[in-house]
Design a protein around this motif. Sequence first.
Motif, mmCIF file in Angstrom:
data_model
loop_
_atom_site.group_PDB
_atom_site.id
_atom_site.type_symbol
_atom_site.label_atom_id
_atom_site.label_comp_id
_atom_site.label_asym_id
_atom_site.label_seq_id
_atom_site.Cartn_x
_atom_site.Cartn_y
_atom_site.Cartn_z
ATOM 1 N N TYR A 164 20.668 15.338 -79.175
ATOM 2 C CA TYR A 164 21.418 16.447 -79.062
ATOM 3 C C TYR A 164 20.801 17.646 -78.598
ATOM 4 O O TYR A 164 21.291 18.363 -77.432
ATOM 5 N N ILE A 165 19.736 17.786 -79.272
ATOM 6 C CA ILE A 165 19.022 19.280 -78.612
ATOM 7 C C ILE A 165 18.743 19.022 -77.328
ATOM 8 O O ILE A 165 18.515 19.607 -76.320
ATOM 9 N N GLU A 166 17.971 17.939 -77.049
ATOM 10 C CA GLU A 166 17.443 17.645 -75.616
ATOM 11 C C GLU A 166 18.798 17.649 -74.502
ATOM 12 O O GLU A 166 18.656 17.970 -73.543
ATOM 13 N N SER A 167 19.840 17.120 -74.867
ATOM 14 C CA SER A 167 20.969 17.152 -73.999
ATOM 15 C C SER A 167 21.323 18.702 -73.743
ATOM 16 O O SER A 167 21.592 19.001 -72.483
ATOM 17 N N LEU A 168 21.471 19.435 -74.743
ATOM 18 C CA LEU A 168 21.663 20.757 -74.655
ATOM 19 C C LEU A 168 20.695 21.423 -73.843
ATOM 20 O O LEU A 168 21.287 22.348 -72.809
#
Length: 303
Positions: A164-168
């Motif tokens: 999720y952090i990577e996607s954001l």
Amino acid sequence: MPEEKILTVDFAQRDACSEILPRSPLLSSYDANWDGVRLDHHRQPGYETPEHYCQQHIVTISLDQNVHKAERVFNGRLQSERIGYGDVVILPVNTNHLSRWELEAEFLVISLEPALFTRAAFEAGDLQRFEIVPRFAAPDPLIQQIGLALQSELKSDGMGSRIYIESLTTTLCIHLLKHYSVSNEIITPSPHEQGLSQLKLRKAISYIQENLEQDLTLAEISAVVGMSMYHFSRLFKQSTGFAPHQYVMNCRIEKAKKLLTRTEQTIDQICQQVGFQSQSHFTNVFRKLMGTTPRVYREKVKI
């Protein structure tokens, strides 16, 4: 302009904020092992920063409910600002910067390594050169939402889901490249078929299902099907209706439901099997998606 030595600030360092701000951050992702991105939540008194420039791209997001006055200098250019909730400032790497404000201010600081932009631009199109440009305080709802989402992940025991952090972070980099770069036409993805091929989709889903207990990353999943993270994310959502991080979270909750129903394992054991970093994070996500806690769900389905 105060006659002081211009500071070079590296936000990758633990105490970087203390070089230019009087108080330490209320919350920081420094110890959360986020890749290439750092989030700091600040509440600072009225202050004038020393003149400085940073070794990362910096994005600040105001959390103040009331509008307050400030002054900011970018590369010798002075501008007065009226900063309200959600206003965003963009400070590119190596930009000479100074700011001053009179009242206590609350804000988020997102620090992004330049390498993230190089990777995002390469994956999104045939970019040759780019330069992020400074931006005085003004609203940007998408950046505001990304900042608040990162803050929410950080508050979940300081761990957060890596995918999720990577996607954001990828979304933020692409947005900055498209809208705050000297060349707006840089992001021109080549046309693709609608969604992933059935083979690639099966490979991606199988990998996710077989590794739910791991802290999955977007880089790992996209590598399985031989695609860049940017194109994989876009086509995966076309195929499934979910962004990769949403799909992974749904799979984790579905597996947790089966374990709660069919086994006598403890909540903590199930939490670990489905890839959550803590029981409290697991409970919060389960409640958000299912409307109840894992414990209450187990009691209801076993009646």
